[in-house]
Design an enzyme around this catalytic site. Structure first.
Site, mmCIF file in Angstrom:
data_model
loop_
_atom_site.group_PDB
_atom_site.id
_atom_site.type_symbol
_atom_site.label_atom_id
_atom_site.label_comp_id
_atom_site.label_asym_id
_atom_site.label_seq_id
_atom_site.Cartn_x
_atom_site.Cartn_y
_atom_site.Cartn_z
ATOM 1 N N GLN A 70 0.821 -1.206 0.000
ATOM 2 C CA GLN A 70 0.000 0.000 0.000
ATOM 3 C C GLN A 70 0.857 1.258 0.000
ATOM 4 O OE1 GLN A 70 -2.361 1.491 3.444
ATOM 5 N NE2 GLN A 70 -4.104 1.068 2.113
ATOM 6 N N CYS A 100 -7.377 6.008 5.170
ATOM 7 C CA CYS A 100 -6.826 6.175 6.515
ATOM 8 C C CYS A 100 -7.178 7.552 7.072
ATOM 9 C CB CYS A 100 -5.306 6.008 6.453
ATOM 10 S SG CYS A 100 -4.567 6.099 8.061
HETATM 11 C C1 LIG Z 1 -3.793 -0.173 13.925
HETATM 12 C C2 LIG Z 1 -4.451 0.117 12.600
HETATM 13 C C3 LIG Z 1 -3.688 0.594 11.546
HETATM 14 C C4 LIG Z 1 -4.276 0.854 10.310
HETATM 15 N N1 LIG Z 1 -3.480 1.266 9.269
HETATM 16 C C5 LIG Z 1 -4.029 1.416 8.039
HETATM 17 C C6 LIG Z 1 -3.223 1.702 6.918
HETATM 18 O O1 LIG Z 1 -2.001 1.845 7.011
HETATM 19 N N2 LIG Z 1 -3.823 1.839 5.714
HETATM 20 C C7 LIG Z 1 -5.196 1.689 5.566
HETATM 21 O O2 LIG Z 1 -5.692 1.817 4.445
HETATM 22 N N3 LIG Z 1 -5.975 1.410 6.600
HETATM 23 C C8 LIG Z 1 -5.438 1.254 7.826
HETATM 24 N N4 LIG Z 1 -6.238 0.896 8.875
HETATM 25 C C9 LIG Z 1 -7.681 0.643 8.644
HETATM 26 C C10 LIG Z 1 -7.932 -0.845 8.392
HETATM 27 O O3 LIG Z 1 -7.309 -1.269 7.196
HETATM 28 C C11 LIG Z 1 -9.448 -1.145 8.286
HETATM 29 O O4 LIG Z 1 -9.986 -0.411 7.212
HETATM 30 C C12 LIG Z 1 -10.198 -0.768 9.556
HETATM 31 O O5 LIG Z 1 -9.514 -1.211 10.711
HETATM 32 C C13 LIG Z 1 -11.626 -1.369 9.554
HETATM 33 O O6 LIG Z 1 -11.590 -2.763 9.456
HETATM 34 P P1 LIG Z 1 -11.771 -3.733 10.755
HETATM 35 O O7 LIG Z 1 -13.049 -3.310 11.422
HETATM 36 O O8 LIG Z 1 -11.839 -5.117 10.190
HETATM 37 O O9 LIG Z 1 -10.591 -3.486 11.637
HETATM 38 C C14 LIG Z 1 -5.665 0.661 10.124
HETATM 39 C C15 LIG Z 1 -6.433 0.194 11.201
HETATM 40 C C16 LIG Z 1 -5.855 -0.083 12.421
HETATM 41 C C17 LIG Z 1 -6.711 -0.597 13.549
#
Ligand SMILES: Cc1cc2nc3c(=O)[nH]c(=O)nc-3n(C[C@H](O)[C@H](O)[C@H](O)COP(=O)(O)O)c2cc1C
Length: 328
Positions: A70, A100
């Site tokens: 990414q 993000c």
């Molecule tokens: C600790 C953490 C770091 C994340 N870093 C990124 C990232 O670098 N790039 C991104 O597109 N999303 C990032 N996200 C978002 C996740 O990819 C995802 O969209 C979000 O957590 C929702 O999905 P979930 O409910 O399954 O966790 C991050 C989420 C968390 C919790």
């Protein structure tokens, strides 16, 4: 699910998570059932590429195909350059982060802040797609805030620009991680484009994955936080989607073995000093909800060597397993 030339073994994707989805964790999730795992984000600012951290993020040794990396940024030329740079270093899919909400990213007008600027989104996507031969995918939120849910417009721009798959997190940028993810917008996105759509947000168990796939019509699901300390969630979801029945929970012995293997690969990847520190959050996640977990965590967080960390972790899970056996 098919992304460009890559046919994934299933439609389950590990979400990119900065500080979490490093090479050891991606490999582990792939081994335990994920069809694809997206790497931590790499900045498009080339000044950072020489840094130890960024170089480590471009390490794909032993990672199964397809290797998705990414990138984040707001300048079309720099994003194109970042895509080329990562492809030269082994990326087989480039994923663009427009999802993000982190201040660090949004303040420089990247990540989900870009959703506000549709023409610029188009320029960035076209520049990146034009710069590399490999498939380019995009990750977005449903919009800027609840009054500006423009995911459908962005999805159309993405398809037009040649994006080959789109992951949508069912929250707006303004929602950060509050409230529950909504899937109506993802359903609308799926109906408005023909490229694969991957639904994301709060998918925490196999039943939820089934429900989201059925409701949105999405081609796949992306799982982030629910895989922390539970990398086997992918095989559980895969099994449930195939059979409609729940796979048995892993035994404490198996959890112990998965975690110990994870720790050893963290030490190998980061070296002992950083590896032990990075391992602490994973140990916390694996031990969450286990009896006497809090006392174990506060004790294991005090130790600084891999030998001590491994021994205490092994001991904790062995005691749990013995207790369970005695109770049975
Ligand atoms: C600790 C953490 C770091 C994340 N870093 C990124 C990232 O670098 N790039 C991104 O597109 N999303 C990032 N996200 C978002 C996740 O990819 C995802 O969209 C979000 O957590 C929702 O999905 P979930 O409910 O399954 O966790 C991050 C989420 C968390 C919790």
């Amino acid at each position: 699910m098919q992304i460009g030339p890559y046919r994934l073994k299933n439609n389950l994707v590990l979400a990119p998570m900065a500080g979490v989805t490093d090479l050891p964790f991606r490999k582990l999730c792939r081994k335990l059932g994920a069809g694809m795992a997206v790497s931590e984000m790499v900045s498009s600012n080339s000044l950072l590429w020489g840094s130890h951290k960024t170089r480590r993020r471009a390490d794909h040794r032993g990672e199964p195909e397809p290797r998705s990396v990414q990138i984040a940024g707001a300048d079309p030329r720099m994003m194109a350059e970042a895509a080329r740079h990562n492809v030269e270093r082994g990326a087989q899919i480039i994923d663009i982060n427009m999802g993000c909400p982190a201040k660090k990213i949004c303040n420089v007008m990247a990540g989900s802040a870009l959703l506000h600027h549709e023409p610029l989104v188009g320029r960035i996507l076209e520049a990146v797609v034009g710069a590399v031969e490999v498939p380019v995918t995009l990750k977005i939120r449903t919009g800027w805030d609840t009054e500006h849910r423009n995911a459908v417009a962005i999805a159309r721009i993405a398809e037009q620009a040649g994006i080959q798959a789109l992951a949508v997190h069912g929250r707006t940028r303004a929602c950060m991680y509050r409230g529950e993810a909504e899937f109506d917008t993802i359903r609308a996105v799926k109906r408005s484009v023909t490229i694969p759509v991957i639904a994301n947000g709060d998918i925490g168990d196999p039943e939820k994955a089934r429900e989201v796939l059925d409701y949105t019509g999405a081609d796949g699901v992306m799982i982030g936080r629910a895989a922390q300390g539970r990398p086997w969630i992918f095989r559980e979801v895969e099994h449930y989607l195939a059979t409609g029945t729940r796979l048995a929970e892993p035994s404490l012995q198996e959890i112990r073995d998965i975690l110990l293997g994870h720790l050893v690969s963290l030490y190998g990847f980061y070296g002992e000093h950083s590896g032990v520190r990075i391992a602490r959050k994973h140990i916390s996640w694996y031990s969450k909800g286990q009896r006497h977990g809090a006392a174990f965590r506060s004790a294991v967080n005090q130790v600084d060597t891999k030998e001590q960390q491994l021994a205490m972790t092994k001991d904790f899970f062995e005691r749990l397993a013995n207790r369970e056996e005695m109770a049975a």
